[in-house]
Every structure is written in structure tokens, then in C-alpha cells.
Motif scaffolding. Structure first.
Motif, PDB file in Angstrom:
ATOM      1  N   SER A 139      -0.998  -3.083   5.478  1.00  0.00           N
ATOM      2  CA  SER A 139      -1.265  -4.385   4.872  1.00  0.00           C
ATOM      3  C   SER A 139      -1.422  -5.420   5.973  1.00  0.00           C
ATOM      4  O   SER A 139      -0.701  -5.411   6.958  1.00  0.00           O
ATOM      5  CB  SER A 139      -0.105  -4.756   3.957  1.00  0.00           C
ATOM      6  N   ARG A 199       1.460   6.475   2.488  1.00  0.00           N
ATOM      7  CA  ARG A 199       0.188   5.780   2.344  1.00  0.00           C
ATOM      8  C   ARG A 199      -0.790   6.367   3.346  1.00  0.00           C
ATOM      9  O   ARG A 199      -0.375   6.894   4.397  1.00  0.00           O
ATOM     10  CB  ARG A 199       0.315   4.265   2.519  1.00  0.00           C
ATOM     11  N   GLY A 245       0.779  -1.234   0.000  1.00  0.00           N
ATOM     12  CA  GLY A 245       0.000   0.000   0.000  1.00  0.00           C
ATOM     13  C   GLY A 245       0.808   1.280   0.000  1.00  0.00           C
ATOM     14  O   GLY A 245       0.253   2.370   0.072  1.00  0.00           O
ATOM     15  N   GLU A 272      -4.130   2.150   6.641  1.00  0.00           N
ATOM     16  CA  GLU A 272      -4.256   1.196   5.549  1.00  0.00           C
ATOM     17  C   GLU A 272      -3.108   0.201   5.526  1.00  0.00           C
ATOM     18  O   GLU A 272      -2.686  -0.256   4.486  1.00  0.00           O
ATOM     19  CB  GLU A 272      -4.340   1.924   4.204  1.00  0.00           C
TER      20      GLU A 272
END
Length: 55
Positions: free
Chosen positions: A54, A48, A27, A52
């Protein structure tokens, strides 16, 4: 308002695509890449959206 997290990583010139693809899978979006301390290394700056990570 969107919040961001940032990450800086060394990148070896001979495996740039593989390294960048791995960060992209997690991400991270590449913001900038600059020369490192020697000709075989680069330094990549990523961002990012916060939250979010991963799984």
C-alpha cells in the motif's frame, strides 16, 4: 509465477473487525486465525502478492 509475502500479527478479540479491516485496506488477505497465548489474543496470518504494498 505469482510470488507472495506473508505477515503475522496479534489480534485483540474485542477489536477483531477493526484490525482485520485495516490489514485488508493495505492489501493483506487473511489466511488463518488461531488462538494466541491468552484468551483475549488471537494470531492472524496474512498474505498478499509481492509488490502490492500500500502506498
Amino acid at each position: 509465477m505469482q510470488k507472495w509475502e506473508y505477515f503475522t500479527a496479534p489480534v485483540l478479540v474485542h477489536s477483531t473487525k477493526m484490525i482485520l479491516d485495516n490489514f485488508g485496506e493495505e492489501g493483506w488477505e487473511l489466511v488463518q486465525i488461531v488462538p494466541g497465548m491468552n484468551p483475549e489474543n488471537l494470531v492472524a496470518y496474512f498474505k498478499r502478492p509481492k509488490g502490492e504494498e500500500s502506498k
